[in-house]
Scaffold this active site. Sequence first.
Site, PDB file in Angstrom:
ATOM      1  N   HIS A  76      33.131  49.801  70.972  1.00 38.28           N
ATOM      2  CA  HIS A  76      32.044  49.174  71.729  1.00 38.28           C
ATOM      3  C   HIS A  76      32.182  47.647  71.760  1.00 38.28           C
ATOM      4  O   HIS A  76      31.209  46.936  71.499  1.00 38.28           O
ATOM      5  CB  HIS A  76      30.698  49.549  71.118  1.00 38.28           C
ATOM      6  CG  HIS A  76      30.416  51.005  71.078  1.00 38.28           C
ATOM      7  ND1 HIS A  76      29.484  51.568  70.223  1.00 38.28           N
ATOM      8  CD2 HIS A  76      30.932  52.037  71.792  1.00 38.28           C
ATOM      9  CE1 HIS A  76      29.452  52.869  70.416  1.00 38.28           C
ATOM     10  NE2 HIS A  76      30.331  53.178  71.362  1.00 38.28           N
ATOM     11  N   PRO A  77      33.361  47.099  72.076  1.00 34.57           N
ATOM     12  CA  PRO A  77      33.465  45.638  72.179  1.00 34.57           C
ATOM     13  C   PRO A  77      32.585  45.129  73.314  1.00 34.57           C
ATOM     14  O   PRO A  77      32.394  45.812  74.328  1.00 34.57           O
ATOM     15  CB  PRO A  77      34.954  45.411  72.462  1.00 34.57           C
ATOM     16  CG  PRO A  77      35.424  46.682  73.099  1.00 34.57           C
ATOM     17  CD  PRO A  77      34.628  47.766  72.425  1.00 34.57           C
TER      18      PRO A  77
END
Length: 555
Positions: free
Chosen positions: A469-470
């Site tokens: 989930h960058p």
Amino acid sequence: MNSEFDYIIVGAGSAGCVLANRLSENENNRVLLLETGGSDKSIFIQMPTALSIPMNTDKYAWQFHTDPEPYLDNRVMHCPRGKVLGGSSSINGMVYVRGHAKDFDEWEEHGAQNWSYQDCLPYFKKAEQWYLGGDTYRGDDGPLGVNNGNEMKNPLYRAFIDAGKEAGYAFTNDYNGAQQEGFGPMHMTVKGGKRCSTARAYLDPVKHRKNLTVVTKAKAQKVVLENKVAKGVQYRVGGNVYTATATTEVILSAGPIGSPHLLQLSGIGDKSHLEGAGIECQHELPGVGQNLQDHLEFYFQFKCKQPITLNGKLGLFSKALIGARWLLFKDGLGATNHFESCGFIRSKEGVEWPDLQYHFLPAAIRYDGKSAFAGHGFQVHIGHNKPKSRGHVLAKNSDPDTAPQIQFNYLQHQEDIEGFRACVRLTREIINQSAFDDFRDEEIQPGSHIQTDEQIDAFVRQAVESAYHPSCSCKMGEDDMAVVDSQTRVHGIQGLRVVDSSIFPTVPNGNLNAPTIMVAEKAADHILGKEPLSKASAEVVGDSQWATRQRSASF
């Protein structure tokens, strides 16, 4: 191919496919969509149960890796991003989580005007086709199909929910509705038994439009700038380099790694960094590539007393039967991501809204699809989802084919370390409730011997993995480190926007595909100059005594 368009969108991912659909609704808008990857029609993408394959396949994903992470014993962490039509929505776990309402109120507090929860909710609904029908919180006629997979047929799913209730937490029937906090069914972007990526939901229905041009295998090189005006995009197909001209706007939807990297390659970013990388600075914007955030998680694994887990379905014959049923009927175990129950809780008293997230899986298995051990087991993925640690994405040089430097600085902040201590202790308490007595056997990971703060910290440093989930590397706002304004326009550059998860000011408590799609839906109205959808006035349910207690069975 040296053509003129009104809008050029770089990246056919979770945001780019949404924009391509919405911007081309007006037949007078000439829209170009550029994507480095190719077709998403592989069975491994379309079949939900095969989710571990595309993210680990070079053909479908950028196989980025971080620099050694100094607070994770210098481990190098894997950071795959979609390189295919649909982008990361074609390689992700299909989990549909919007985030807590307070996450979006937090965005507005960070300077993203008119991005509060009540502003965003109408766009979540616009995107969604909820299988149980629409209501105050859920949409019923949007492109994106959302359901609960196989309706939690495996008894372990309900055991997890019941264990959460026995441990003193609330039940929530819809964590994407009024109340996120608690334990309940989990939702996934699956429709008709197939992955519902943005390529399928938004792009496939409009590919025929004469005013929409989709070019695959096209690697963007840079944004063409003239006197701080975005004039077009230079891109490469095979060995040939082309320039497409944009008469109205260029929109970067290349994701939290690709968008800041492309801005830097175009000369937009921190001047000292650009000069050090051999890139001429066209516009100084120090926040480009900064504020990088991600979620970490680890697997809490137990052996199972009963032979009812997916570990019994990993043989070639079982896989063949699952695949054949899916091919014929698009149902069965092939039609789910297997994350069918979940939980959202607070790590301690004084935390206002949930900062820990659970994905329950009736198997003990790694993300690469390999069994954790011989025998039956189950696991729950747990992570601290409101990290204080911040990292960066930085171009190493002027070559578009050189991957950027990625550094998250995971667990740099003491509060993040303490959050993971809570993950271990609270999860162990939940799994040891009586609801699991008929199923729970030996603790595989972390192992019952892991007890002290020091032991937990050492385990976490070695066991955590990215939840993929960058985000937040081109944050929205008005401060000196903001990259785009509340209309998603790049500060100081005319005709250039960024629309993807990189513009989140802070990472929400949940998976990022749903909020990324919402951002693209809302940004499309900004781009087209439309009046925003009417602000919602939906109730948000939370614990009024959050300051003095960590859990409550009812609010």
